[in-house]
Scaffold this motif. Structure first.
Motif, PDB file in Angstrom:
ATOM      1  N   LYS A   9      32.910  37.890   0.588  1.00 60.99           N
ATOM      2  CA  LYS A   9      34.310  37.509   0.511  1.00 60.99           C
ATOM      3  C   LYS A   9      35.085  38.374   1.498  1.00 60.99           C
TER       4      LYS A   9
ATOM      5  N   VAL B 185      44.482  41.507   5.575  1.00 57.90           N
ATOM      6  CA  VAL B 185      45.934  41.482   5.483  1.00 57.90           C
ATOM      7  C   VAL B 185      46.477  42.293   6.648  1.00 57.90           C
TER       8      VAL B 185
ATOM      9  N   ASP C 254      35.331  32.877   2.591  1.00 60.25           N
ATOM     10  CA  ASP C 254      34.125  33.170   1.818  1.00 60.25           C
ATOM     11  C   ASP C 254      32.920  32.624   2.557  1.00 60.25           C
TER      12      ASP C 254
ATOM     13  N   VAL D 108      47.832  36.793   6.044  1.00 64.05           N
ATOM     14  CA  VAL D 108      46.605  36.951   5.269  1.00 64.05           C
ATOM     15  C   VAL D 108      45.570  35.988   5.832  1.00 64.05           C
TER      16      VAL D 108
ATOM     17  N   ARG E  74      38.739  39.336   3.161  1.00 62.01           N
ATOM     18  CA  ARG E  74      40.188  39.282   3.011  1.00 62.01           C
ATOM     19  C   ARG E  74      40.780  40.246   4.029  1.00 62.01           C
TER      20      ARG E  74
ATOM     21  N   ALA F 293      41.754  34.782   4.899  1.00 64.51           N
ATOM     22  CA  ALA F 293      40.770  34.858   3.823  1.00 64.51           C
ATOM     23  C   ALA F 293      39.651  33.860   4.083  1.00 64.51           C
TER      24      ALA F 293
END
Length: 115
Positions: free
Chosen positions: A51, A55, A37, A33, A53, A35
């Motif tokens: 944001k 995966v 911001d 993952v 993200r 991630a």
């Protein structure tokens, strides 16, 4: 006289280094993952928030994590496309029945007869 030093070959099959296929297999098996911001503020006023993200995992691992959005996306799944078409068909049938009942039985018969 010294000989130039060679860097290790990244694709060698010695036991110490992993090749790309091994790394990819490990990543897909375990999942990864990423991630982050991004926020843009001007004088303590938030103008933009993004944001991110990401995966990366195999389908089996994603299903274990509860991620299965592709199964309901009509662009990616034949069964989802069939459900969408079935739903649209039912809506159209209901709309036709509504229009026919609003026009009255005589005008519907005239339309069917081609008059």
């Amino acid at each position: 006289m010294s000989t130039p030093r060679r860097l290790p070959d990244p694709y060698s099959s010695d036991g110490g280094s992993a090749n790309l296929a091994d790394i990819l297999e490990r990543v897909l098996d375990k999942g990864i993952v990423i991630a982050g911001d991004i926020r843009i503020n001007l004088l303590d006023i938030e103008l933009l928030t993004i944001k991110l993200r990401l995966v990366i995992a195999s389908i089996d691992k994603a299903k274990e994590m509860g991620i299965d959005w592709w199964e309901d996306d009509p662009a990616l799944s034949v069964s989802a496309r069939g459900r969408q078409l079935s739903s649209e068909n039912e809506q159209l049938k209901a709309r036709i029945a509504e229009l026919e009942s609003a026009r009255g039985p005589e005008s519907v018969k005239e339309l069917r007869d081609g008059q």
